[in-house]
Design a protein around this motif. Structure first.
Motif, PDB file in Angstrom:
ATOM      1  N   LEU A 292       0.795  -1.138   0.467  1.00  0.00           N
ATOM      2  CA  LEU A 292      -0.130  -0.021  -0.184  1.00  0.00           C
ATOM      3  C   LEU A 292       0.901   0.923   0.064  1.00  0.00           C
ATOM      4  O   LEU A 292       0.597   2.185  -0.374  1.00  0.00           O
ATOM      5  N   PHE A 293       1.988   1.337   0.744  1.00  0.00           N
ATOM      6  CA  PHE A 293       2.925   2.579   1.013  1.00  0.00           C
ATOM      7  C   PHE A 293       3.111   2.585  -0.475  1.00  0.00           C
ATOM      8  O   PHE A 293       3.907   3.717  -1.038  1.00  0.00           O
ATOM      9  N   GLY A 294       4.369   1.459  -1.377  1.00  0.00           N
ATOM     10  CA  GLY A 294       4.613   1.550  -2.778  1.00  0.00           C
ATOM     11  C   GLY A 294       3.136   2.450  -3.361  1.00  0.00           C
ATOM     12  O   GLY A 294       3.892   3.461  -4.544  1.00  0.00           O
ATOM     13  N   ALA A 295       1.898   1.865  -3.610  1.00  0.00           N
ATOM     14  CA  ALA A 295       1.065   3.189  -4.505  1.00  0.00           C
ATOM     15  C   ALA A 295       0.961   4.022  -3.946  1.00  0.00           C
ATOM     16  O   ALA A 295       0.486   4.820  -4.917  1.00  0.00           O
ATOM     17  N   LYS A 296       0.998   4.141  -2.627  1.00  0.00           N
ATOM     18  CA  LYS A 296       0.935   5.901  -2.705  1.00  0.00           C
ATOM     19  C   LYS A 296       2.180   6.569  -3.031  1.00  0.00           C
ATOM     20  O   LYS A 296       1.731   8.137  -3.330  1.00  0.00           O
ATOM     21  N   VAL A 297       2.905   6.114  -2.387  1.00  0.00           N
ATOM     22  CA  VAL A 297       4.379   7.166  -3.408  1.00  0.00           C
ATOM     23  C   VAL A 297       4.388   7.497  -4.621  1.00  0.00           C
ATOM     24  O   VAL A 297       4.223   8.250  -5.238  1.00  0.00           O
ATOM     25  N   GLY A 298       4.011   5.960  -4.956  1.00  0.00           N
ATOM     26  CA  GLY A 298       4.044   5.415  -6.505  1.00  0.00           C
ATOM     27  C   GLY A 298       2.398   6.910  -7.302  1.00  0.00           C
ATOM     28  O   GLY A 298       3.096   8.202  -8.447  1.00  0.00           O
ATOM     29  N   PHE A 299       1.316   7.329  -6.417  1.00  0.00           N
ATOM     30  CA  PHE A 299       0.221   8.366  -6.744  1.00  0.00           C
ATOM     31  C   PHE A 299       0.947   9.528  -6.263  1.00  0.00           C
ATOM     32  O   PHE A 299       0.826  10.450  -7.632  1.00  0.00           O
ATOM     33  N   TRP A 300       1.115   9.825  -5.202  1.00  0.00           N
ATOM     34  CA  TRP A 300       1.897  11.689  -5.049  1.00  0.00           C
ATOM     35  C   TRP A 300       2.985  11.958  -5.868  1.00  0.00           C
ATOM     36  O   TRP A 300       2.069  13.035  -6.574  1.00  0.00           O
ATOM     37  N   ILE A 301       3.857  10.786  -6.182  1.00  0.00           N
ATOM     38  CA  ILE A 301       4.943  11.646  -6.816  1.00  0.00           C
ATOM     39  C   ILE A 301       4.873  11.855  -8.365  1.00  0.00           C
ATOM     40  O   ILE A 301       5.100  13.179  -8.870  1.00  0.00           O
ATOM     41  N   THR A 302       3.534  11.057  -8.868  1.00  0.00           N
ATOM     42  CA  THR A 302       3.127  10.648 -10.132  1.00  0.00           C
ATOM     43  C   THR A 302       2.157  11.924 -10.536  1.00  0.00           C
ATOM     44  O   THR A 302       2.501  12.839 -11.429  1.00  0.00           O
ATOM     45  N   ILE A 303       1.526  12.523  -9.597  1.00  0.00           N
ATOM     46  CA  ILE A 303       1.068  13.506  -9.921  1.00  0.00           C
ATOM     47  C   ILE A 303       1.963  15.124 -10.087  1.00  0.00           C
ATOM     48  O   ILE A 303       1.678  15.889 -10.952  1.00  0.00           O
ATOM     49  N   THR A 304       3.051  15.099  -8.815  1.00  0.00           N
ATOM     50  CA  THR A 304       3.758  16.368  -9.150  1.00  0.00           C
ATOM     51  C   THR A 304       4.895  16.118 -10.172  1.00  0.00           C
ATOM     52  O   THR A 304       5.002  16.712 -11.476  1.00  0.00           O
ATOM     53  N   GLN A 305       4.562  14.801 -10.894  1.00  0.00           N
ATOM     54  CA  GLN A 305       5.648  14.668 -12.273  1.00  0.00           C
ATOM     55  C   GLN A 305       4.754  15.549 -12.704  1.00  0.00           C
ATOM     56  O   GLN A 305       5.075  15.889 -13.868  1.00  0.00           O
ATOM     57  N   LEU A 306       3.371  15.895 -13.689  1.00  0.00           N
ATOM     58  CA  LEU A 306       2.359  16.725 -14.387  1.00  0.00           C
ATOM     59  C   LEU A 306       3.124  18.402 -13.808  1.00  0.00           C
ATOM     60  O   LEU A 306       3.146  18.598 -15.517  1.00  0.00           O
ATOM     61  N   VAL A 307       4.132  18.690 -13.143  1.00  0.00           N
ATOM     62  CA  VAL A 307       4.106  20.222 -13.194  1.00  0.00           C
ATOM     63  C   VAL A 307       5.494  19.957 -13.690  1.00  0.00           C
ATOM     64  O   VAL A 307       5.783  20.758 -14.155  1.00  0.00           O
ATOM     65  N   THR A 308       6.242  18.866 -13.133  1.00  0.00           N
ATOM     66  CA  THR A 308       7.221  18.942 -13.275  1.00  0.00           C
ATOM     67  C   THR A 308       8.084  18.673 -14.655  1.00  0.00           C
ATOM     68  O   THR A 308       9.468  18.872 -14.940  1.00  0.00           O
ATOM     69  N   GLY A 309       7.266  17.995 -14.932  1.00  0.00           N
ATOM     70  CA  GLY A 309       7.546  17.575 -16.675  1.00  0.00           C
ATOM     71  C   GLY A 309       7.311  18.580 -17.781  1.00  0.00           C
ATOM     72  O   GLY A 309       7.983  18.963 -18.536  1.00  0.00           O
ATOM     73  N   PHE A 310       6.784  19.872 -16.838  1.00  0.00           N
ATOM     74  CA  PHE A 310       6.070  21.477 -17.874  1.00  0.00           C
ATOM     75  C   PHE A 310       7.083  21.727 -16.862  1.00  0.00           C
ATOM     76  O   PHE A 310       7.818  22.565 -18.506  1.00  0.00           O
ATOM     77  N   LEU A 311       7.845  21.847 -16.372  1.00  0.00           N
ATOM     78  CA  LEU A 311       9.467  22.762 -15.976  1.00  0.00           C
ATOM     79  C   LEU A 311      10.011  22.107 -17.066  1.00  0.00           C
ATOM     80  O   LEU A 311      10.761  22.810 -17.719  1.00  0.00           O
ATOM     81  N   LEU A 312      10.393  21.292 -16.978  1.00  0.00           N
ATOM     82  CA  LEU A 312      11.184  20.807 -18.522  1.00  0.00           C
ATOM     83  C   LEU A 312      11.036  21.193 -19.359  1.00  0.00           C
ATOM     84  O   LEU A 312      12.272  21.466 -20.322  1.00  0.00           O
ATOM     85  N   LEU A 313       9.425  20.731 -19.953  1.00  0.00           N
ATOM     86  CA  LEU A 313       9.313  21.212 -21.392  1.00  0.00           C
ATOM     87  C   LEU A 313       9.476  23.429 -21.478  1.00  0.00           C
ATOM     88  O   LEU A 313      10.288  23.234 -22.479  1.00  0.00           O
ATOM     89  N   PHE A 314       9.531  23.340 -20.224  1.00  0.00           N
ATOM     90  CA  PHE A 314       9.623  25.481 -20.856  1.00  0.00           C
ATOM     91  C   PHE A 314      11.556  25.230 -20.589  1.00  0.00           C
ATOM     92  O   PHE A 314      11.781  26.179 -20.672  1.00  0.00           O
ATOM     93  N   SER A 315      12.177  24.208 -19.822  1.00  0.00           N
ATOM     94  CA  SER A 315      13.826  24.639 -20.101  1.00  0.00           C
ATOM     95  C   SER A 315      14.294  24.519 -22.030  1.00  0.00           C
ATOM     96  O   SER A 315      15.530  24.516 -21.646  1.00  0.00           O
ATOM     97  N   PHE A 316      12.688  23.976 -22.408  1.00  0.00           N
ATOM     98  CA  PHE A 316      14.381  24.042 -23.622  1.00  0.00           C
ATOM     99  C   PHE A 316      14.059  24.718 -24.548  1.00  0.00           C
ATOM    100  O   PHE A 316      13.257  26.336 -24.213  1.00  0.00           O
ATOM    101  N   ASN A 317      15.167  24.893 -25.943  1.00  0.00           N
ATOM    102  CA  ASN A 317      15.045  25.883 -26.348  1.00  0.00           C
ATOM    103  C   ASN A 317      13.589  26.476 -26.718  1.00  0.00           C
ATOM    104  O   ASN A 317      12.931  24.970 -27.321  1.00  0.00           O
ATOM    105  N   THR A 318      13.152  27.474 -27.277  1.00  0.00           N
ATOM    106  CA  THR A 318      11.438  27.750 -28.092  1.00  0.00           C
ATOM    107  C   THR A 318      11.364  27.098 -29.013  1.00  0.00           C
ATOM    108  O   THR A 318       9.731  26.389 -28.828  1.00  0.00           O
ATOM    109  N   ASN A 319      12.049  26.546 -30.044  1.00  0.00           N
ATOM    110  CA  ASN A 319      11.407  26.478 -31.392  1.00  0.00           C
ATOM    111  C   ASN A 319      11.353  24.540 -30.959  1.00  0.00           C
ATOM    112  O   ASN A 319      10.842  24.354 -31.658  1.00  0.00           O
TER     113      ASN A 319
END
Lengths: 346, 442
Positions: A232-259
């Motif tokens: 259960l702990f594993g599933a919860k860790v997976g859940f909460w961190i994956t949610i934050t990845q929706l944000v960090t994914g965009f941070l990464l996307l916005f670090s790329f060159n504009t083009n």
């Protein structure tokens, strides 16, 4: 394209690349995904072991200690597989991107070589950590520091890899580059990549524990209390961190060159579709993990594995397309040796 | 200078590669391949004789195989690749392209080896009785075979560097892989691996196992394998020596840095120790002296170290015989670079041509591009340090030496560049030697 002239790229090795480029591109994506999953397991299970051991010590509860011990056992096995699986993608990246990967490696040459010492140390520490778990029950602080040291090394090591594969995308900046530590702040993307990767690692380890014990339970076994807790702990860790990845994914996307970023935001059909699908799948994965972790739902087992594999697959694919997008102008200017030499020998 | 460069100023770039390679060879041959054979043989004997204590000895040996190979073994293996990437990028990138598919197959063997090793160890106490024990022993056999297959493949690559054979003309993978020294060097390595394992493990058996009867049981297994491996190491070794090119054969004693007398004496001494140890194992396994077990361990490490140093050195001046020199320069480029100049063709050189004002800087670029793979200015290895080799030389002496050095020293590649670049290089070396002298005098 003035910067292309300035970039320090030499002609490709005169010996031809020994396989069709397309085949190698498919292989590099597949083998890298296999490798990185086990790297994720190693990092997160080590962190999980250390975290749970600390919790057990603070709460004086042996349940956490047992959970931690399981994590350390799995971490030391997966680290061996992670290393051996890394040989494949390293082989292919060396052959396919010789002009870029060798230079980016040598520019941080001494840090790259330090990987040997760092990883041997971390791996030996992981064995000591595992094999002394029972023996050192009365010397908890010593035991914990062994695991903690291994964990710190494993948290540092990805930075070396990330600097290498990021700097390889910026040949026109090599001339001013100055060693590993300065490169950490010299190239764009580094810290966004690190954050995205480390969180992915932690989430993957949580997911692994959920899947492992859910599988055991389905197979026959009645789970013990600490095993059920770990699931259960594993599933919860997976859940909460994956949610934050929706944000960090965009941070990464916005670090790329504009083009390049715009390719993912509408200009390129394939990349835009991949990004949208990956977001949708990630949301589905979160829902499944929520059901698994908070409702102990057995139904989410197979579905979550399937979705997880798709998410990882698409991430790996997008990562490759990103490299191709960054390097394509240079590849046009400095073509690879693809032709076989037989004709010239005759 | 197709790539940037790294300079281990004092330690020496070549020494970095050699150190990692020697540690890796000791582990891959002695521990991964050789000891796996000893482990499964010991386990088999324990099953036949229903000797639980002997079974546990085998398990302990395997535990150390697991710990050592998945840490130092795996990482130094990757390390050879890392270090050559950083220090000899042209050479390793060529080898990867020639032998790509061999390496892919090797990778498969590696993965199998690691997974079998993990399963073999962690099922030891679970698969204990009857048919399950037999299956467990088959896992050990599978481990030995998988480890050996990695050797079968990598030997093709290593042997081809010394004797690429018809590959130079055909550029065909199989000509490179099944090159003239492939079979002798494979035979030599595999029997050497078993001898090395016996030599490495015996000391620990002698030291850690107090029960003489149990120790005798272990040594009987070792004696069996030793009696097969030692004569065959000797015979395949002779075959190997016979197969290498005459130029390389003539460099063997030189490459160890010893005089002929010391070289012969040490080798005869080392071989005698191995022989005496083996006879002792066969005749009187109960009473193997611990001094002898230490001596044999050091002899075998000495042998494998010597083998690696010789194998890497006798190839000189080449790194891929007749194709690429030790410093990464292609043999075919010599004439062109003498005309066009080296710096003009070196992507990473800061100075693209030699002028009156940039002699030292341009010379440094040439030094980094063509010399640094083997040489240091004042590193710890005297034979590689110019501060020792060129002590007291002036600029003119160096300038007249460089164009002819490959005639004077068989291990040296020819210089590839213009007269001006020779002058720049000489200027740089003289300047560095002067600086070095001042530092030493202070």
């Amino acid at each position: 394209m003035n910067h292309l002239v300035l970039a320090l790229i030499s002609s490709d090795n005169p010996l031809p690349i020994p396989a069709p480029i397309g085949l190698l591109e498919i292989l590099i994506v597949l083998t890298f995904i296999l490798h990185i999953i086990f790297v994720n397991f190693t990092i997160s299970l080590t962190a999980g072991a250390v975290g749970l051991e600390i919790t057990g010590m603070m709460k004086k509860n042996s349940l956490f200690d047992k959970m931690a011990q399981i994590c350390s056992f799995h971490a030391s096995i997966h680290k061996s597989i992670a290393v051996v699986l890394g040989v494949g993608p390293l082989l292919i990246v060396s052959v396919l991107y010789t002009q870029y990967f060798y230079s980016s490696t040598i520019l941080i040459g001494k840090a790259w070589m330090s990987l040997l010492i760092l990883l041997i140390a971390a791996f030996l520490l992981l064995y000591i950590y595992k094999f002394t778990w029972v023996k050192f029950q009365t010397k908890k602080l010593l035991h914990l520091s062994i695991g903690l040291l291994a964990m710190l090394i494993l948290f540092f090591v990805p930075l070396i890899f990330i600097v290498n594969v990021t700097s390889m995308l910026y040949p026109d900046r090599w001339g001013e580059a100055n060693g590993f530590f300065e490169s950490l702040f010299y190239y764009p993307q580094i810290w966004q990549r690190y954050l995205h990767f480390m969180l992915a690692s932690l989430a993957t380890g949580g997911f692994y524990m959920f899947v492992y014990f859910a599988y055991l339970k389905r197979k026959q076994k009645k789970l013990e209390q600490h095993e059920q807790a770990l699931k259960l702990f594993g599933a919860k860790v997976g859940f909460w961190i994956t949610i934050t990845q929706l944000v960090t994914g965009f941070l990464l996307l916005f670090s790329f060159n504009t083009n390049i970023r715009m390719l993912y935001l509408g200009e390129d059909l394939l990349l835009t579709s991949l990004l949208i699908i990956s977001i949708v799948l990630t949301v589905i994965l979160c829902m499944l993990l929520y059901a698994a972790g908070y409702k102990d739902s057995a139904n989410s087992f197979l579905a979550s594995i399937l979705v997880f594999m798709f998410v990882i697959g698409i991430m790996g694919w997008m990562r490759h397309e990103l490299r191709e997008a960054y390097l394509s102008p240079y590849l046009d200017e400095h073509p690879r040796t693809e032709e076989r030499l037989e004709s010239t020998l005759e | 200078m197709n790539f940037p460069s790294v300079d281990y100023t004092w330690f020496g770039n070549g020494t970095v590669i050699a150190l990692i390679a020697i540690i890796h060879v000791i582990i891959s041959h002695g521990v991964a391949i050789g000891t796996s054979v000893l482990v499964v043989s010991t386990e088999y004997r324990a099953m036949k004789r229903k000797n639980e204590a002997l079974d546990q000895v085998a398990k302990t040996m395997l535990k150390w195989v697991l710990i050592i190979t998945t840490t130092m073994g795996a990482m130094t293996g990757v390390g050879i690749w890392f270090s050559t990437t950083v220090i000899q990028p042209d050479s390793i990138s060529s080898l990867l392209r020639i032998f790509f598919w061999a390496w892919v197959v090797e990778w498969g063997a590696f993965i199998s080896e690691v997974i079998i090793l993990i399963v073999y160890y962690y099922t030891w106490d679970k698969w204990k009785e009857g048919e399950r024990k037999r299956k467990h022993i088959m896992l050990g056999v599978a481990l030995s075979i998988a480890s050996w297959v990695t050797m079968v493949i990598i030997t093709g690559v290593l042997a081809a560097k010394l004797t690429p054979g018809r590959w130079i003309d055909t550029f065909s993978f199989w000509n490179a892989f099944l090159n003239p020294t492939y079979f002798p060097s494979l035979g030599f390595r595999m029997f050497l691996a078993i001898m090395l394992a016996i030599s490495l493990v015996s000391f620990f058996i002698r030291w850690r196992i107090k029960d003489k009867a149990l120790r005798t049981e272990v040594f009987r297994v070792f004696a069996f394998w030793g009696a097969i491996a030692l004569p065959l190491t000797f015979i395949t070794g002779l075959w190997y020596l016979w197969a290498i090119p005459t130029e390389a054969y003539n460099m063997i004693v030189w490459s160890t840095g010893m005089s002929e007398v010391i070289f012969k004496s040490l080798n005869i001494l080392g071989f005698s120790i191995l022989l005496i140890f083996l006879v002792w194992l066969v005749k009187s396994p109960k009473n193997v002296p611990w001094m002898l077990s230490i001596a044999v361990m050091f002899s075998s490490i000495g042998f494998i170290g010597e083998f690696e140093v010789v194998r890497e050195s006798v190839r000189k001046p080449y790194i891929i015989y007749n194709y690429m020199y030790a410093n990464g320069m292609l043999a075919k480029d010599e004439e062109e670079l003498k005309k066009e100049g080296y710096l003009a063709n070196a992507t990473w050189a800061k100075e693209k041509e030699v002028t009156d004002n940039n002699m030292v800087e341009a010379g440094r670029d040439v030094f980094v591009g063509q010399c640094i793979t083997c040489h240091t200015i004042d590193g710890w290895r005297d034979t590689r340090a110019l501060a020792t080799r060129m002590k007291g030389w002036d600029k003119e002496a160096i300038m007249s030496f460089i164009p002819n050095m490959h005639y004077a020293q068989v291990a040296m590649p020819p210089f590839m560049g213009t007269e001006e670049e020779i002058e720049a290089l000489a200027t740089y070396i003289v300047t560095e030697l002067e600086n070095d002298k001042e530092v030493t005098q202070k």
